[in-house]
Design an enzyme around this catalytic site. Structure first.
Site, mmCIF file in Angstrom:
data_model
loop_
_atom_site.group_PDB
_atom_site.id
_atom_site.type_symbol
_atom_site.label_atom_id
_atom_site.label_comp_id
_atom_site.label_asym_id
_atom_site.label_seq_id
_atom_site.Cartn_x
_atom_site.Cartn_y
_atom_site.Cartn_z
ATOM 1 C CG LEU A 486 62.576 77.000 79.840
ATOM 2 C CD1 LEU A 486 63.444 75.781 80.140
ATOM 3 C CD2 LEU A 486 61.180 76.781 80.404
ATOM 4 C CD GLU A 487 68.230 77.246 73.735
ATOM 5 O OE1 GLU A 487 69.027 76.638 74.472
ATOM 6 O OE2 GLU A 487 68.560 77.713 72.630
ATOM 7 C CB ILE A 488 60.926 76.043 75.039
ATOM 8 C CG1 ILE A 488 60.678 76.002 76.551
ATOM 9 C CG2 ILE A 488 59.965 75.095 74.318
ATOM 10 C CD1 ILE A 488 59.295 76.349 76.971
ATOM 11 C CB THR A 524 71.857 78.971 74.708
ATOM 12 O OG1 THR A 524 71.316 77.672 74.903
ATOM 13 C CG2 THR A 524 70.769 79.994 74.930
#
Lengths: 740, 466
Positions: A486-488, A524
């Site tokens: 998960l990219e926050i 990403t």
């Protein structure tokens, strides 16, 4: 050691071990209980343990022993990795392995039976210890898992595991355990013959369920230890017919050779020869079975030593440590725990997010605008959970009870109770704005608004917000229930508490979380952009999609580069490429975006449309290249430059652009650390795990060498290959490394 | 369920006792929320006193013995007839009949009605069947209490029946589906094509679940874990089971089991007494292997209740009606409460939760209770409950109480045996517990009795009797 009551114990405390000698009104219980107080096998624990074992053998009164852990949640979770990393040479590591082998061999050969009482993780060295014992009893709990995860760290079980496992569970099962490193639940372990008895976890009594369960496990283990000592219990396990047949077949050298060959071929095919550990495991097992005990143990320790110093092992170990790092919330505990989550949009992403939330006990509202879409989304959640029922990791009752956390709806009912809203609607800034405004009208003041977007800058979305401090990006990867990352994304205005809340939810959902700064494509998507542009360029130069896939998977990417575009969706890729192209200009050049546009026009949208670079048909495994692409590719054809078109050059063109962009993200502060950059690239984009991520790759390949490559391609193609300043700095100073 | 029975005022020579039902009934709590005014009578203002006029049961037999060829309604019929004979109540007076059953015979799904018609009750008397696992007849009784209290009825017959000798075994789902589709098939061709799809696995029968639906755990397995959770040893369990059998034997021989009515089984001799009471020796019991958690568990066939056939029935009336008809009530049903908890780890702990609740509701303490009748599903379950009731830790951490309620003294506890020895026909046990309490209170000159039982699904309840 005095004996006051019915159940008193003499105790002997060390740092890592506690030994209890229970006695019954003066007459000694003949069982010694050895209780681990730490959960890793360190040098100190080994030496204490050896001392105590020596005492056991010397003490006439002790007839048997029980090994148990006092650490809740784990028996022994493996060897101390620091201990292995501290070694400078492979000989040193081999030495460690030999010491471990000796210690465990001593247990195995003990005339006094030793029982392992397992509750919680029994991993790596812990499992090797358990299988050296004469009897194993495990609690039948979810937290009790047995595994040899060494292969995932580029190692092999180095304390006799490669020698004992095949004898214990049979050759095929042993290979499966060691080569996959997968977790084995207690009930499965019992079926395989890895443990002898199961103990059901208990509910509350006059103590907490956990405490009483451990105590009960100990009681049962003592019973069996006494039974083994006075021979009322036999440690010999009755093997099933299948196992007997397998064992019989495996005793034939020819059959064994066939098994080695099949397994080896499979491993070579899957690892492309990039991972040395699986092959070493096969080799070691082979040595033991074909050349005998001593050769087997020697091969094990030698190979263990060799593997521990490979760069693959270091890369995998780095990933393991990075993963641990990304499982912590560096923003602290949020003021308000998220209990009710609302997800907007019941598409693949939205439903996926709902699925990983409901099973963690979050009350989840899944909202869509159309009944049909909502139904599809709810069915996706049900299907995801039901597949676990089929695999027996969930009961149908648990499934139903989990599903009761999900509410599907078309309106904003109940949003006044939501603690967080994650939108996963169509990637269009206008729609996102509309949704944000609608949501802000109905949610409470503390509620966080998170946007699941792969490229739209969060600050742009937050521009229409009344409370931008509560707006954050949560970029999930598809399929959500399988992708770990998960990219926050935080903007300048996002508050610390909002970030803490988002990370806490991500961690609860079981994700590995990286937190990055806002910017076009975040981290990403931005790294992927230049690489895909290069893929297009390579295609234009006449390399066909199959060849590109082969070249990229040979480098270690789990999915070929052309297939990846099909998976992402050509329309999405076009969208993102255009946006990023506008933002970053030439650095995202290379391939012609018109090629994508034409593909979209023709309906070649990738897997979802059934056609992209390949043709996708339900039930057909070997997909064929889409011949409709020939015309398109022909139209955009460019002359190949022979000086940079070997397979290796193509690989390097793709990878250097990826790495260069990743370094740029670190340079610009999008990334806060190389660790997160490596984790994001490997777990979100499939960057080859054996390389450990772009930053570790720079370290191992050499920044200078990498910059040289970039310069070479720059000379041919232009500025998209210009190395960023950070890489140049590292190239100029050989002692500078991203990972020390 | 827990049932609390109360006293017999000596001054007018009118033997009367009160009993109280304790259990977990969420829906009717409000009905009974009125606090008793005085501890002496527990009469609630505005709520009718409800009495047990009489209660009977046919002998409880081990499955597969004399009742094996009968159907459930036959047993229920015998109990109902027994009640009519014993009380001579005019059948037209009975306003309603409620019966409990657990494993339903599909042919007689409203077994209350079938049995009532066959037992000679008026065809104008409505009847319905309830189910709530092992406390089904408690549910039948409290349903009756509710009807009387609400002024719907004055006279209700409640009871329960279970025939474990014969349980419905179904075709597999696939087979059923085929057979049902076959009904709709019109042509021979369609029929043949359906029949041709039948595979050998279609014939595998589906047995009634012996396990808890939500957890897939069998009751015996759960009891073994419960015993282990409370560190109840095998020895303690065997001792308790032996006590149950010994006391039951004594009660049977002493003619104390007054609720038993003889049953002339068609084609067989008249059955006059329970046939599961078999006092054994510790040594013999010690030889048995664990029945559920193998090989190291503690619950065995000897310290568990056995599969039983049986039926029971009680006659409930409002106090006014009973007195007007010239009956001497055997007990007053004073209060009850149903509780429920986690079906996995606390499945059989209902009595622990329900007992303090019903006592508090009635304004009584453990010391006020003269007779305790707890359903004995397993010796380990009873002993675990006693330990739980005696634990401050458990009371504080799981029951939200400041301190323990205390375990009942054994000299007042199941003194005439229990389900372990008398048998446990699931739905018939509740009435037996109530009647045993009533008779025991009378014999001992006690005032209050408390009945408790646990049931599958984690629903225990308490009832109280005369």
């Amino acid at each position: 050691m005095s004996c006051g009551g019915m159940w008193c114990r003499g105790e002997l405390c060390r740092v890592g071990l506690r030994v209890k000698l229970p006695c019954l009104l003066g007459s000694w219980f003949m069982v010694l209980i050895c209780c681990f107080q730490v959960n890793t096998l360190s040098k100190q624990l080994s030496s204490e343990f050896t001392d105590i074992m020596n005492e056991i053998w010397a003490n006439e009164a002790v007839k048997s022993a029980v090994l148990i852990s006092s650490k809740p949640g784990s028996f022994i979770a493996g060897a101390d990795l620091d201990m292995i990393e501290a070694c400078k040479t492979s000989q040193e590591v081999a030495q460690l392995s030999q010491e471990g082998q000796k210690m465990l061999e001593k247990i195995e050969q003990s005339p006094k039976p030793v029982v392992a009482a397992i509750s919680g993780s029994c991993l790596g060295g812990g499992l090797e210890l358990a299988i050296a014992c004469h009897y194993r009893i495990a609690t039948k709990e979810k937290k009790t898992v047995l595994a040899t995860p060494e292969v995932l760290l580029g190692l092999l079980p180095g304390a006799g595991g490669t020698q004992r496992l095949p004898k214990m569970v049979g050759l095929p099962a042993a290979f499966d355990i060691m080569l996959t490193g997968r977790n084995i639940r207690a009930d499965r372990a019992k079926k395989m013959g890895l443990v002898d008895q199961l103990v059901d976890p208990l509910g509350p009594g006059v103590k907490s369920p956990e405490a009483r369960t451990i105590e009960y496990l100990e009681e049962v283990a003592i019973d069996f230890a006494r039974g083994l000592a006075n021979r009322t219990v036999s440690a010999k396990r009755s093997k099933g017919l299948m196992q007997k047949l397998t064992d019989y077949a495996m005793a034939v050298p020819f059959v064994r050779q066939q098994v080695y060959k099949t397994v080896e071929n499979k491993v070579r095919k899957q690892t492309k020869g990039l991972y040395p550990a699986p092959l070493k495991i096969i080799e070691t097992v082979k040595a033991g079975l074909d050349q005998g005990h001593d050769a087997g143990y020697l091969a094990e320790s030698q190979n263990f030593g060799q593997l521990a110093v490979t760069k693959e092992s270091k890369a995998l170990l780095g990933l393991y440590r990075g993963q641990v790092y990304c499982k912590k919330n560096k923003f602290g505990t949020p003021q308000q725990e998220v209990k009710t989550l609302a997800v907007l949009g019941a598409g693949l992403m939205g439903a996926g997010i709902a699925q990983v939330s409901v099973d963690k006990g979050l009350k989840t509202i899944l909202k869509d605008t159309a009944q049909q879409g909502l139904d599809r989304g709810q069915q996706q959640v049900f299907k995801g959970l039901n597949s676990k029922v089929k695999k027996k990791s969930l009961t149908s009752f648990e499934r139903d009870s989990i599903l009761s956390n999900l509410t599907g709806q078309l309106d904003y009912k109940g949003f006044e109770k939501a603690d967080m809203v994650i939108e996963a609607v169509f990637e269009d800034i206008n729609i996102k704005h509309k949704v944000l405004k609608e949501v802000e009208a109905v949610i409470p003041a503390h509620c966080v608004f998170a946007s699941n977007t792969s490229a739209l800058p969060i600050s742009q979305i937050a521009a229409v917000s009344k409370r931008p401090e509560k707006v954050i990006g949560m970029h999930y990867f598809s399929p959500v229930d399988r992708m770990q990352l998960l990219e926050i994304i935080t903007t300048d205005k996002t508050s610390q508490d909002t970030a803490a809340s988002a990370v806490a939810v991500g961690l609860k959902q079981g994700k590995i979380v990286i937190v990055v700064k806002d910017g076009p494509g975040f981290y990403t998507t931005r790294c992927l952009g230049p690489m895909l542009a290069e893929v297009v360029r390579v295609l234009q130069e006449g390399t066909d999609p199959k060849k590109i896939d082969a070249i990229s998977t040979a480098f270690g990417f789990p999915v070929g580069a052309a297939t990846l575009i099909d998976e992402v969706g050509v329309d999405v890729a076009t969208h993102v490429a255009e946006d990023l192209g506008k933002a970053f200009g030439e650095r995202f050049g290379g391939g012609s975006i018109e090629l994508f546009k034409l593909m979209v026009e023709k309906g070649f949208l990738g897997r979802k449309a059934g056609k992209g670079f390949y043709i996708y048909q339900e039930g057909v495994k070997n997909r064929s290249v889409n011949s409709g692409m020939d015309e398109i590719l022909a139209r955009f054809k460019l002359p190949a430059k022979p000086e940079v078109c070997t397979d290796e050059d193509i690989q390097m063109r793709l990878v250097t652009r990826f790495v260069n962009e990743a370094a740029m993200c670190l340079q610009e502060g999008i990334l806060s650390s190389p660790v997160e950059g490596d984790i994001g690239a490997v777990f979100g984009l499939g960057f080859p795990p054996c390389l450990g991520g772009p930053f570790r790759y720079v370290d191992s390949y050499g920044a200078k060498q990498l910059v040289d490559k970039l310069r070479k391609y720059e000379a041919v193609y232009g500025s998209q290959f210009t190395p960023c300043q950070l890489l140049l700095d590292y190239a100029n100073n050989p002692s500078k490394k991203f990972h020390q | 369920p827990t049932l609390l029975l109360t006293y017999v005022p000596k001054e007018n020579n009118f033997p009367r006792s009160f009993f109280k039902l304790a259990g977990s009934l969420v829906n009717i709590t409000s009905l009974l929320a009125v606090q008793p005014k005085s501890k002496k009578t527990l009469t609630k203002s505005g709520v009718k006193n409800i009495v047990v006029v009489e209660g009977v049961r046919i002998p409880f037999l081990q499955s597969g013995t004399s009742y094996a060829d009968l159907m459930p309604h036959d047993l229920a019929r015998a109990a109902l007839q027994g009640l009519l004979n014993r009380t001579s109540v005019p059948r037209e007076v009975v306003d309603y009949i409620v019966y409990g059953t657990v494993i339903q015979e599909v042919k007689t799904s409203n077994v209350a009605r079938e049995a009532a018609l066959g037992a000679g009750f008026s065809d104008k008397t409505p009847a319905h069947t309830v189910t709530m696992a092992c406390i089904s007849s408690n549910q039948a009784m409290t349903t009756g209490v509710g009807m009387i209290a609400a002024g719907q009825c004055d006279v209700v017959v409640a009871g329960g029946v279970e025939l474990m000798s014969d349980v419905p075994i179904r075709h597999s789902r696939k087979m059923r589906k085929t057979m049902l589709t076959l009904n709709r098939a019109k042509t021979l061709g369609q029929k043949l094509s359906l029949l041709s799809k039948i595979r050998p696995d279609y014939f595998a029968p589906e047995l009634p679940a012996v396990a808890e639906f939500s957890t897939s755990e069998t009751m015996g397995h759960s009891a073994d874990r419960l015993a282990a959770a409370f560190a109840v040893s095998r020895l303690e369990q065997d001792e308790y089971a032996l006590r149950s059998h010994t006391l039951a034997k004594k009660a049977q021989d002493g003619g104390l089991l007054l609720d038993v009515v003889p049953f002339k089984v068609p084609g067989k001799d008249t059955v006059t007494k329970d046939n599961g009471i078999r006092p054994s020796s510790m040594e013999q019991m010690g030889k048995l292997k664990p029945a559920f958690v193998k090989p190291y568990g503690t619950v065995t066939a000897a310290n568990s209740s056995f599969l039983t056939d049986g039926a029971s029935a009680v006659l409930l009336m409002s106090e006014e009606k009973a007195l007007a008809m010239g009956y001497k009530p055997k007990a007053y049903l004073r209060d009850f409460v149903y509780v429920s908890q986690d079906p996995k780890d606390q499945l059989l702990l209902g009595p622990t939760y329900a007992t303090p609740k019903v006592l508090e509701k009635a304004g009584l303490t453990m010391a006020d209770i003269d007779v305790f009748e707890f359903h004995e599903a397993f010796a380990g379950q009873i002993l675990a409950n006693l330990k739980a009731m005696d634990s401050d830790w458990f009371a504080q951490n799981y029951m939200g109480r400041k301190s323990k309620v205390g375990a009942p003294p054994l000299e007042k506890f199941n003194t005439w045996g229990g389900s372990l020895s008398l048998g446990h026909p699931f739905a018939a046990t509740g009435c037996r517990l109530v009647m045993t309490t009533a008779h025991s209170l009378k014999k001992e000159g006690g005032q209050y009795g408390l009945v408790a039982a646990c049931a599958a699904g984690g629903l225990p309840k308490c009832v109280l009797g005369p």
